[in-house]
Design a protein around this motif. Structure first.
Motif, PDB file in Angstrom:
ATOM      1  N   ALA A   3      17.289  37.200 -49.483  1.00  0.00           N
ATOM      2  CA  ALA A   3      16.262  37.492 -48.532  1.00  0.00           C
ATOM      3  C   ALA A   3      14.905  36.952 -48.722  1.00  0.00           C
ATOM      4  O   ALA A   3      14.167  36.535 -47.880  1.00  0.00           O
ATOM      5  CB  ALA A   3      16.374  39.146 -48.332  1.00  0.00           C
ATOM      6  N   ILE A   4      14.541  37.053 -50.033  1.00  0.00           N
ATOM      7  CA  ILE A   4      13.142  36.652 -50.150  1.00  0.00           C
ATOM      8  C   ILE A   4      12.913  35.233 -49.999  1.00  0.00           C
ATOM      9  O   ILE A   4      12.054  34.666 -49.768  1.00  0.00           O
ATOM     10  CB  ILE A   4      12.825  37.171 -51.690  1.00  0.00           C
ATOM     11  CG1 ILE A   4      11.127  36.897 -52.083  1.00  0.00           C
ATOM     12  CG2 ILE A   4      13.676  36.455 -52.825  1.00  0.00           C
ATOM     13  CD1 ILE A   4      10.367  38.070 -52.339  1.00  0.00           C
TER      14      ILE A   4
ATOM     15  N   ILE B 234      10.600  30.608 -46.823  1.00  0.00           N
ATOM     16  CA  ILE B 234      10.793  29.496 -45.978  1.00  0.00           C
ATOM     17  C   ILE B 234      10.060  29.770 -44.749  1.00  0.00           C
ATOM     18  O   ILE B 234       9.582  28.985 -44.186  1.00  0.00           O
ATOM     19  CB  ILE B 234      12.029  29.068 -46.050  1.00  0.00           C
ATOM     20  CG1 ILE B 234      12.602  28.670 -47.601  1.00  0.00           C
ATOM     21  CG2 ILE B 234      12.459  27.915 -44.789  1.00  0.00           C
ATOM     22  CD1 ILE B 234      14.130  28.116 -47.492  1.00  0.00           C
ATOM     23  N   ASN B 235      10.576  30.896 -44.188  1.00  0.00           N
ATOM     24  CA  ASN B 235       9.777  31.377 -43.064  1.00  0.00           C
ATOM     25  C   ASN B 235       8.405  31.352 -42.762  1.00  0.00           C
ATOM     26  O   ASN B 235       7.732  30.910 -41.973  1.00  0.00           O
ATOM     27  CB  ASN B 235      10.527  32.978 -42.520  1.00  0.00           C
ATOM     28  CG  ASN B 235      10.198  33.116 -41.113  1.00  0.00           C
ATOM     29  OD1 ASN B 235      10.449  32.236 -40.227  1.00  0.00           O
ATOM     30  ND2 ASN B 235       9.987  34.164 -40.590  1.00  0.00           N
ATOM     31  N   TRP B 236       7.672  31.947 -43.959  1.00  0.00           N
ATOM     32  CA  TRP B 236       6.311  31.764 -44.316  1.00  0.00           C
ATOM     33  C   TRP B 236       5.913  30.213 -44.318  1.00  0.00           C
ATOM     34  O   TRP B 236       4.800  30.065 -43.228  1.00  0.00           O
ATOM     35  CB  TRP B 236       5.947  32.370 -45.628  1.00  0.00           C
ATOM     36  CG  TRP B 236       4.404  32.079 -46.058  1.00  0.00           C
ATOM     37  CD1 TRP B 236       3.335  32.752 -45.381  1.00  0.00           C
ATOM     38  CD2 TRP B 236       4.076  31.177 -46.794  1.00  0.00           C
ATOM     39  NE1 TRP B 236       2.231  32.541 -45.841  1.00  0.00           N
ATOM     40  CE2 TRP B 236       2.563  31.304 -46.763  1.00  0.00           C
ATOM     41  CE3 TRP B 236       4.353  30.290 -47.502  1.00  0.00           C
ATOM     42  CZ2 TRP B 236       1.624  30.663 -47.451  1.00  0.00           C
ATOM     43  CZ3 TRP B 236       3.639  29.508 -48.075  1.00  0.00           C
ATOM     44  CH2 TRP B 236       2.118  29.414 -48.194  1.00  0.00           C
ATOM     45  N   GLY B 237       6.453  29.438 -45.021  1.00  0.00           N
ATOM     46  CA  GLY B 237       6.229  28.132 -44.787  1.00  0.00           C
ATOM     47  C   GLY B 237       6.105  27.387 -43.405  1.00  0.00           C
ATOM     48  O   GLY B 237       5.379  26.773 -42.932  1.00  0.00           O
TER      49      GLY B 237
ATOM     50  N   LYS C  85       8.172  24.171 -46.356  1.00  0.00           N
ATOM     51  CA  LYS C  85       8.534  23.997 -44.985  1.00  0.00           C
ATOM     52  C   LYS C  85       9.716  22.866 -45.142  1.00  0.00           C
ATOM     53  O   LYS C  85      10.933  23.091 -44.535  1.00  0.00           O
ATOM     54  CB  LYS C  85       7.542  24.017 -43.901  1.00  0.00           C
ATOM     55  CG  LYS C  85       8.160  23.552 -42.704  1.00  0.00           C
ATOM     56  CD  LYS C  85       7.567  22.749 -41.804  1.00  0.00           C
ATOM     57  CE  LYS C  85       7.229  21.212 -42.327  1.00  0.00           C
ATOM     58  NZ  LYS C  85       6.474  20.736 -41.374  1.00  0.00           N
ATOM     59  N   LEU C  86       9.361  21.735 -45.791  1.00  0.00           N
ATOM     60  CA  LEU C  86       9.895  20.602 -45.814  1.00  0.00           C
ATOM     61  C   LEU C  86      11.574  20.845 -46.566  1.00  0.00           C
ATOM     62  O   LEU C  86      12.325  20.336 -46.387  1.00  0.00           O
ATOM     63  CB  LEU C  86       9.218  19.552 -46.132  1.00  0.00           C
ATOM     64  CG  LEU C  86       8.269  18.911 -45.369  1.00  0.00           C
ATOM     65  CD1 LEU C  86       7.378  17.750 -46.236  1.00  0.00           C
ATOM     66  CD2 LEU C  86       9.104  18.202 -44.092  1.00  0.00           C
ATOM     67  N   LEU C  87      11.272  21.991 -47.530  1.00  0.00           N
ATOM     68  CA  LEU C  87      12.352  22.073 -48.185  1.00  0.00           C
ATOM     69  C   LEU C  87      13.422  22.513 -47.582  1.00  0.00           C
ATOM     70  O   LEU C  87      14.693  22.783 -47.718  1.00  0.00           O
ATOM     71  CB  LEU C  87      11.974  22.852 -49.425  1.00  0.00           C
ATOM     72  CG  LEU C  87      11.464  22.389 -50.732  1.00  0.00           C
ATOM     73  CD1 LEU C  87      11.322  23.056 -51.864  1.00  0.00           C
ATOM     74  CD2 LEU C  87      12.231  21.020 -51.201  1.00  0.00           C
ATOM     75  N   GLY C  88      12.911  23.443 -46.523  1.00  0.00           N
ATOM     76  CA  GLY C  88      13.708  24.435 -45.673  1.00  0.00           C
ATOM     77  C   GLY C  88      14.346  23.840 -44.604  1.00  0.00           C
ATOM     78  O   GLY C  88      15.058  24.230 -43.838  1.00  0.00           O
TER      79      GLY C  88
END
Lengths: 314, 162
Positions: free
Chosen positions: B2-3, B8-11, A52-55
């Motif tokens: 897309a993957i 990232i959405n999962w995170g 998440k932090l990477l994104g």
């Protein structure tokens, strides 16, 4: 050449350290939760946090020194990962070793602390500057007992190389029992290095939002959290190699399991400390380290000298 | 690509870090927020951590009506958060202004100042209601239309107003 590169980057090196650091963070958080009668996070929690932090968007404050702010976390990561290569893990011999590598490990382990200070200072935010100064003040307090205890162990082994120390303790089994008081002092000092409760004064979130990390977000925060996890693994493997030098058997798998068990033991002690103790004030922490732990570490050096005298006479 | 977006959405769904900000509440909602973070309700099951700084946080938990004094601070904290960010209005006052809606010193609900993703009613909210709202917000991230307000539309926001 290829094998060495694999060793540095993948197996006992960077990637293994990264994954193991996340596992240790999970164990720490889960144990803490269970001790507080909570359910705690799921096993993939540290990974989800990292992804998440990477994104997330990277915010760099306008006032900050951009180079220090951005490059600091990478330097800290490199230093922590390099220190890991010089510590004997489940083999008697570390991946790399030379006489005097204990000093190099000490130096490399201070770099992350210095990066936390510089990153916090050059964020130019009031809270991060207070956190940075606290990081450095705390650094001067815990460093002396930590190094003194580890050096007392190397004094007994009569060598400045971590790998040779392991060889000495294997040749003289049960000698490590005499440095056990030093182990507990070093463990408490390690809590200061890792900025864990009761020494989480630099990032006291109830006083100074997040201390030196206040302005960090996104990728940089992900790196800093990884550095803290890696430091935890490196610090506890250093303590395990110096103070618990047993279990290096011929069976590689069994030897590896014993190493993991040692690290988990140290992590469990840290988690227990997290859930039973409250945060100290900075002046209490400094006076505790200088008035109590530093003399105790001196005592440990004395004990090591006496034992060494016995060994020489025999 | 897309993957990677999916990962990232999962995170993002599994690791929502919250920042708690009192915009002028009577403290009842704040106590309930703290109650849901403590062992009895244990929000860390969902990966929620309470963070002190807006730079680390993904979700802004606002409690209370926006008073005229706190308005510019609320905007500033919202601006300091990194994208993607979500806002949860906790309690009746935060949702609409509640009983304080028409006071001389009150601007209204949170959505008069910043875009809000989820409204949780209650005076004060139950911890169960708070957890339900949070889980609904996270569930909406999985679907085609997440409760994500376009914060690019913040040009309409009264930024810079004293």
């Amino acid at each position: 050449m290829l094998k060495e590169l694999f060793n540095i980057l993948v197996f006992p090196g960077l990637l293994f350290l990264f994954i193991f650091g996340m596992a240790i963070e999970f164990v720490d958080r889960k144990l803490c939760a269970r001790l507080q009668n909570r359910i705690g996070p799921p096993w993939y929690q540290p990974l989800a946090d990292f992804i998440k932090l990477l994104g997330k968007e990277d915010v760099v404050p306008q006032e900050s020194d951009v180079a220090v702010f951005k490059l600091g976390p990478v330097f800290a990561l490199a230093a922590a990962a390099t220190a890991f290569l010089y510590i004997p893990l489940w083999n008697k011999q570390a991946l790399f070793s030379f006489s005097g590598d204990i000093i190099v490990v000490f130096y490399l382990l201070t770099i992350p602390t210095l990066v936390f200070f510089l990153g916090g200072w050059y964020s130019r935010s009031v809270f991060s500057m207070i956190g940075a100064v606290r990081t450095l003040t705390q650094f001067f307090a815990y460093e002396v007992p930590l190094f003194m205890c580890i050096l007392s162990s190397s004094l007994l082994a009569n060598t400045w190389s971590l790998s040779e120390m392991t060889v000495f303790y294997l040749a003289h089994p049960w000698c490590w029992l005499f440095t056990l008081p030093g182990f507990f002092i070093a463990l408490i000092a390690l809590l200061g290095k890792l900025e864990k409760v009761p020494f989480d004064i630099p990032e006291a979130e109830t006083e100074i939002v997040a201390g030196a990390f206040t302005e960090y977000g996104g990728r940089f925060l992900a790196f800093l959290r990884t550095v803290l996890n890696m430091e935890m693994v490196v610090g506890s493997s250093l303590l395990a190699a110096v103070f618990l030098p047993f279990g290096f058997v011929h069976n590689a798998a069994l030897s590896f399991m014993i190493f993991i068990a040692k690290i988990l033991f140290i992590t469990a002690l840290i988690a227990v400390a997290h859930s039973v103790v409250a945060r100290l004030r900075l002046n209490q922490m400094v006076s505790l380290c200088w008035r109590v732990f530093a003399p105790l570490a001196f005592l440990q050096v004395l004990i090591s000298l006496v034992i060494k005298g016995f060994l020489v006479m025999r | 690509m897309a993957i990677i977006k999916k990962i990232i959405n999962w995170g993002r769904i599994k690791s929502p870090w919250v920042l708690h900000f009192n915009t002028g509440a009577c403290n009842a909602c704040d106590i309930e927020i703290i109650a849901s973070l403590t062992p009895r309700y244990d929000l860390e099951r969902f990966g929620v951590l309470l963070k002190g700084t807006p730079r680390h946080a993904d979700i802004l938990l606002c409690s209370g009506p926006v008073t005229k004094q706190v308005e510019c601070r609320l905007l500033r904290i919202y601006e300091q958060m990194a994208e993607p960010k979500f806002v949860i209005a906790v309690g009746s006052c935060a949702s609409s202004g509640g009983v304080f809606g028409c006071c001389y010193n009150v601007e209204g609900g949170i959505d008069t100042v910043i875009p809000v993703s989820i409204y949780i009613p209650g005076c004060p909210v139950n911890p169960q209601a708070l957890i339900d709202g949070l889980v609904k917000l996270l569930a909406s991230l999985e679907g085609p239309s997440p409760c994500m307000k376009d914060s690019k539309a913040r040009d309409d926001l009264p930024i810079g107003k004293p």
